[in-house]
Design a protein around this motif. Structure first.
Motif, short mmCIF file in Angstrom:
data_model
loop_
_atom_site.label_atom_id
_atom_site.label_comp_id
_atom_site.label_asym_id
_atom_site.label_seq_id
_atom_site.Cartn_x
_atom_site.Cartn_y
_atom_site.Cartn_z
N ASN A 194 0.89 -1.06 0.26
CA ASN A 194 -0.10 -0.50 -0.34
C ASN A 194 0.52 1.29 -0.21
N GLU A 195 0.34 2.48 -0.51
CA GLU A 195 0.46 3.39 -0.16
C GLU A 195 1.53 4.14 1.64
N ASP A 196 1.13 3.39 2.34
CA ASP A 196 1.39 3.96 3.31
C ASP A 196 1.81 2.14 3.94
N ALA A 197 2.71 1.80 3.33
CA ALA A 197 3.45 -0.01 3.79
C ALA A 197 4.04 0.63 5.38
N LEU A 198 4.47 1.63 5.53
CA LEU A 198 5.12 2.13 6.77
C LEU A 198 4.95 2.40 7.91
N PHE A 199 3.60 2.55 7.71
CA PHE A 199 3.06 3.78 8.61
C PHE A 199 3.34 4.07 9.87
N ILE A 241 -5.07 7.79 -4.61
CA ILE A 241 -6.02 7.83 -5.69
C ILE A 241 -8.00 7.38 -5.93
N SER A 242 -8.08 6.44 -4.73
CA SER A 242 -9.20 6.04 -4.73
C SER A 242 -9.44 6.81 -3.74
N VAL A 243 -9.11 6.98 -2.61
CA VAL A 243 -9.86 8.35 -1.73
C VAL A 243 -10.34 9.50 -2.44
N LYS A 244 -9.69 9.90 -3.03
CA LYS A 244 -9.86 10.67 -4.18
C LYS A 244 -11.37 11.04 -4.73
N TYR A 245 -10.75 9.20 -5.46
CA TYR A 245 -12.10 9.24 -5.98
C TYR A 245 -13.60 8.77 -5.81
N ALA A 246 -13.26 8.81 -4.15
CA ALA A 246 -14.28 8.38 -3.92
C ALA A 246 -15.19 9.58 -3.58
N LEU A 247 -14.04 10.23 -2.73
CA LEU A 247 -14.75 11.59 -2.35
C LEU A 247 -15.14 12.53 -3.25
N ASP A 248 -14.53 12.71 -4.72
CA ASP A 248 -14.75 13.25 -6.05
C ASP A 248 -16.48 12.90 -6.45
N GLY A 249 -17.16 11.79 -5.35
CA GLY A 249 -18.55 11.13 -5.94
C GLY A 249 -18.80 10.17 -7.31
N LYS A 250 -17.54 9.21 -7.94
CA LYS A 250 -17.79 9.39 -8.62
C LYS A 250 -17.56 7.02 -8.78
N ILE A 257 -5.14 12.37 1.60
CA ILE A 257 -5.62 13.91 0.16
C ILE A 257 -4.50 14.69 1.09
N THR A 258 -4.32 14.80 2.29
CA THR A 258 -3.05 15.79 2.76
C THR A 258 -2.30 15.82 2.06
N PRO A 259 -1.96 17.29 2.08
CA PRO A 259 -0.21 17.16 1.20
C PRO A 259 0.73 16.97 1.42
N THR A 260 0.92 15.77 2.93
CA THR A 260 2.47 15.56 3.05
C THR A 260 2.02 13.70 2.66
N TYR A 261 0.59 13.16 2.48
CA TYR A 261 0.95 12.14 1.68
C TYR A 261 0.73 11.97 0.70
N LYS A 262 -0.57 13.51 -0.45
CA LYS A 262 0.20 13.36 -1.74
C LYS A 262 1.55 13.50 -2.57
N LYS A 263 2.24 13.99 -1.22
CA LYS A 263 3.85 13.89 -1.68
C LYS A 263 4.08 13.28 -2.39
#
Length: 395
Positions: free
Chosen positions: A96-101, A131-140, A166-172
């Motif tokens: 996952n993108e946050d694999a290390l937590f 991507i999955s969170v932003k897609y869901a929040l955009d109501g798609k 979707i925060t700037p640090t995680y988007k980076k």
């Protein structure tokens, strides 16, 4: 090949490892075991703070008052301790993108070194990410793990884990990983749909299930029907467990002499799977298009599972409704009607049970799925056109 799997959420990487080893590859799994679930890992970086009630309480206070999570700092420390052991791998895959937590700046620093001392790296889209969170929040999506938040944003605190992406640090962090990996693989339809047409996307590979370890249990329906509902309190709101609980309350009153109902909360993985062995029906999750790992393992055992089984999933696998799994919707009356249909027609339970096992053997066998991963990795090695691609700015 020498393969490093980073992180574990659901036993996905364990089953993939077993499939890869069947093909003669050397596989190392590093991770925490995902907290109370206790999954096996080769290199353990599990939190000592989590195992102490006192330290966990102190950590919770620091998170609340100072927005400082010592577990994330601890994770960064443990991973950095292991970095010199993590060399010489042909393929690295992040769960996952946050694999290390841990905090994004620490993840970027660690991953930069990890990627530099190995050959190729890939990302698995399994669980929430940017991507999955932003897609869901955009109501798609018709519904998703973010549906409850979209319906009532006063529950924001319960969605902090997902909203962080979707925060700037995680988007980076997201952009760093996409720039430095060869591509991203989706584990099911819930992640495939948001990723479709993305230039970094390599396709959907079904979750691997070790069918050699999971015995099919023929169901006997000449007595009471056993219904199991296992709740993970950390994810219950995004999985819609409340709808199952309300439906079971109605079913228990109406069919008291025909059903046994078991509800549990936060069981370790091994205890969880043992408890539902005698179940006919397992209630997994609402708000999904496809099955998660718990559902798939239950289906392998021949359980009738209420889970994600949307039309997109039916079309992908060329299936008919209610033949392999029951699509679970956020509608108590709908769930009650589906449960009543099964209770009053136990022959349907047996049909779905057999179909479910066959479906897992056909599409989710861990050895065959491992071959799909190998083919995807090998087709996108260092010379691949995916190397160095940066996601579109609007994403």
């Amino acid at each position: 090949m020498n393969i490093l799997l980073v992180g574990e959420f659901s036993r996905l990487h364990n089953s993939l490892k077993e499939g890869l080893e069947k093909s003669g590859h050397n596989v190392t799994l590093i991770g925490s075991g995902d907290g109370f679930k206790g999954f096996n890992v080769d290199i353990d970086v599990s939190s000592k703070i989590k195992k102490s009630k006192i330290l966990s309480l102190i950590n919770s206070m620091f998170i609340r008052f100072f927005n400082l999570d010592f577990i994330k700092l601890e994770n960064a420390f443990y991973y950095n301790q292991k970095i010199n052991q993590l060399k010489g791998f042909d393929v690295i895959q992040l769960i996952n993108e946050d694999a290390l937590f841990t905090y994004p700046k620490f993840q970027i620093k660690f991953l930069d070194k990890l990627f530099s001392q190995n050959i190729d790296a890939f990302l698995l889209c399994c669980g929430n990410d940017y991507i999955s969170v932003k897609y869901a929040l955009d109501g798609k999506l018709k519904h998703s793990s973010m549906t409850s938040y979209l319906e009532d944003q006063s529950q924001k605190k319960r969605f902090i884990y997902a909203l962080k992406y979707i925060t700037p640090t995680y988007k980076k962090l997201h952009h760093f990983i996409y720039k430095n990996t060869k591509g991203v693989i989706a584990s099911d339809m819930d992640y495939h749909i948001p990723l479709k047409n993305h230039p970094h996307y390599l396709g959907l590979i079904p979750n691997p299930i070790n069918v050699d370890k999971i015995e099919y249990i023929p169901l006997k329906t000449n007595d009471k029907i056993n219904i199991f509902h296992g709740i993970n309190s950390h994810s219950s709101i995004k999985k819609g467990n409340k709808f199952f609980t309300e439906a079971l309350f109605i079913i228990k009153k109406k069919y008291e002499n025909k059903v046994n109902i078991i509800e549990t909360t936060n069981l370790p993985y091994k205890e969880y799977i043992n408890i539902y062995n005698n179940a006919h029906i397992l209630l997994d999750q609402i708000y999904a298009y496809d099955q998660g790992y718990n559902a798939l393992e239950a289906m392998a055992k021949g359980k009738v599972v209420f889970t994600g089984a949307e039309q997109e999933w039916l079309d992908h696998y060329n299936l008919e409704e209610d033949t392999v799994a029951i699509n679970a919707l956020p509608d108590v009356n709908y769930l009650v009607n589906k449960l009543e249909w099964l209770i009053e027609n136990p022959d349907q339970i047996n049909k779905i049970s057999k179909n479910a096992r066959q479906f897992i053997e056909t599409h989710h066998d861990y050895k065959e799925v491992a071959k799909q991963y190998l083919a995807t990795w090998q087709n996108n090695q260092s010379s691949s056109c995916f190397s160095g691609i940066i996601p579109n700015k609007e994403e």
